[in-house]
Design a protein around this motif. Structure first.
Motif, PDB file in Angstrom:
ATOM      1  N   TYR A   1      -3.118   6.247  10.867  1.00 19.10           N
ATOM      2  CA  TYR A   1      -3.167   7.547  11.268  1.00 19.10           C
ATOM      3  C   TYR A   1      -2.912   8.460  10.065  1.00 19.10           C
ATOM      4  O   TYR A   1      -3.655   9.290   9.647  1.00 19.10           O
ATOM      5  N   LYS A   2      -1.918   8.148   9.454  1.00 18.73           N
ATOM      6  CA  LYS A   2      -1.391   8.685   8.216  1.00 18.73           C
ATOM      7  C   LYS A   2      -2.347   8.874   6.996  1.00 18.73           C
ATOM      8  O   LYS A   2      -2.593   9.710   6.154  1.00 18.73           O
TER       9      LYS A   2
ATOM     10  N   ASP B   1       7.590  11.018   0.594  1.00 20.93           N
ATOM     11  CA  ASP B   1       7.888   9.756   1.220  1.00 20.93           C
ATOM     12  C   ASP B   1       9.178  10.411   2.134  1.00 20.93           C
ATOM     13  O   ASP B   1       9.411  11.384   2.312  1.00 20.93           O
ATOM     14  N   ASN B   2       9.602   9.562   2.739  1.00 22.91           N
ATOM     15  CA  ASN B   2      10.549   9.445   3.901  1.00 22.91           C
ATOM     16  C   ASN B   2      12.105   9.309   3.571  1.00 22.91           C
ATOM     17  O   ASN B   2      12.939   9.289   4.306  1.00 22.91           O
TER      18      ASN B   2
ATOM     19  N   ILE C   1       4.166  10.638   3.923  1.00 18.56           N
ATOM     20  CA  ILE C   1       3.581   9.395   4.115  1.00 18.56           C
ATOM     21  C   ILE C   1       4.181   8.480   4.937  1.00 18.56           C
ATOM     22  O   ILE C   1       5.461   8.522   5.377  1.00 18.56           O
ATOM     23  N   PRO C   2       3.546   7.392   5.411  1.00 21.35           N
ATOM     24  CA  PRO C   2       4.220   6.459   6.326  1.00 21.35           C
ATOM     25  C   PRO C   2       5.411   5.603   5.478  1.00 21.35           C
ATOM     26  O   PRO C   2       5.122   5.540   4.115  1.00 21.35           O
ATOM     27  N   PRO C   3       6.310   5.207   6.126  1.00 23.03           N
ATOM     28  CA  PRO C   3       7.544   4.479   5.741  1.00 23.03           C
ATOM     29  C   PRO C   3       6.908   3.319   4.740  1.00 23.03           C
ATOM     30  O   PRO C   3       5.828   2.662   5.084  1.00 23.03           O
ATOM     31  N   TYR C   4       7.270   2.866   3.676  1.00 25.17           N
ATOM     32  CA  TYR C   4       7.211   1.590   2.871  1.00 25.17           C
ATOM     33  C   TYR C   4       5.705   1.846   2.352  1.00 25.17           C
ATOM     34  O   TYR C   4       4.914   0.670   2.224  1.00 25.17           O
ATOM     35  N   SER C   5       5.264   2.880   1.975  1.00 27.30           N
ATOM     36  CA  SER C   5       4.168   2.798   1.246  1.00 27.30           C
ATOM     37  C   SER C   5       4.114   3.788  -0.069  1.00 27.30           C
ATOM     38  O   SER C   5       3.157   4.825   0.058  1.00 27.30           O
ATOM     39  N   PRO C   6       4.624   3.366  -0.814  1.00 27.83           N
ATOM     40  CA  PRO C   6       4.624   4.262  -2.291  1.00 27.83           C
ATOM     41  C   PRO C   6       3.393   4.161  -2.794  1.00 27.83           C
ATOM     42  O   PRO C   6       3.041   5.059  -3.703  1.00 27.83           O
ATOM     43  N   HIS C   7       2.796   3.139  -2.675  1.00 30.78           N
ATOM     44  CA  HIS C   7       1.180   3.073  -3.265  1.00 30.78           C
ATOM     45  C   HIS C   7       0.319   4.159  -2.787  1.00 30.78           C
ATOM     46  O   HIS C   7      -0.672   4.345  -3.670  1.00 30.78           O
TER      47      HIS C   7
END
Length: 209
Positions: free
Chosen positions: A25-26, A125-126, A152-158
């Protein structure tokens, strides 16, 4: 015997795994923002914190035979950065020797919200500093002025292209000799940040997906 391995930088990766549904979704919504940005309909910045420190970020450097390069041992000094970049290398941010907290970020975004020429989205980020009460309270006011935060969704730094900027800044634009003392390191950092989008540019070729 060749094993097929390559000498490459080892990257850090978050421990967790994003929810597949939330991630899908994000990333779809972020791609929609990218499309609007490409059409010139909105401003789109990617933001996050980083820092430089006199305690050796660069452990290796080129040295000629008989030459020894040293970094003087001293109590580490640190310059904290909050920055935002766009795919066309526009950069906004600030530096401080103090810890970056939600109040500093909120004050920076507050000032940004007064000078917008179109709707502006800031991708974050979160981290708790980005979701603090003071940020939540000011968001409705900023949105009336045209400033929106997209998490952005968690755990998605890329998904955050500013991670590329921090990596290039520390690994390429700031030279090993700049780490000799705090004054030279902080001066070099501010010089690099001021040159982003002018003499220094990055081709953010990858998509947010």
């Amino acid at each position: 015997m060749r094993l097929g391995a390559r000498y490459r930088r080892i990257r850090k990766r978050p421990r967790g795994i994003p929810s597949p549904q939330l991630y899908a979704y994000k990333t779809q919504k972020l791609q929609e923002l990218e499309t609007l940005y490409a059409k010139g309909e909105i401003n789109l910045f990617y933001g996050d914190e980083s820092h430089v420190c006199t305690e050796g970020y660069v452990p290796y450097g080129w040295q000629f035979p008989g030459e020894n390069i040293y970094i003087p041992s001293e109590r580490a000094k640190r310059l904290n950065i909050f920055g935002m970049t766009s795919r066309d290398n526009s950069f906004e941010g600030f530096c401080t020797s103090e810890p970056i907290d939600a109040t500093k970020i909120a004050d920076f975004l507050e000032q940004l919200s007064f000078g917008l020429d179109k709707k502006t989205f800031v991708v974050l980020d979160n981290a708790s500093v980005h979701r603090n009460t003071i940020i939540r309270q000011r968001r409705p006011i900023w949105e009336k002025r045209g400033l929106f935060i997209f998490y952005i969704p968690p755990y998605s730094p890329h998904l955050n292209i500013i991670e590329t900027l921090w990596r290039v800044m520390k690994g390429k634009w700031i030279r090993p000799q700049d780490y000799t003392c705090a004054d030279t390191l902080f001066y070099a950092t501010n010089r690099v940040l001021a040159a982003i989008g002018k003499g220094l540019r990055i081709n953010y070729a990858h998509n947010a997906a």
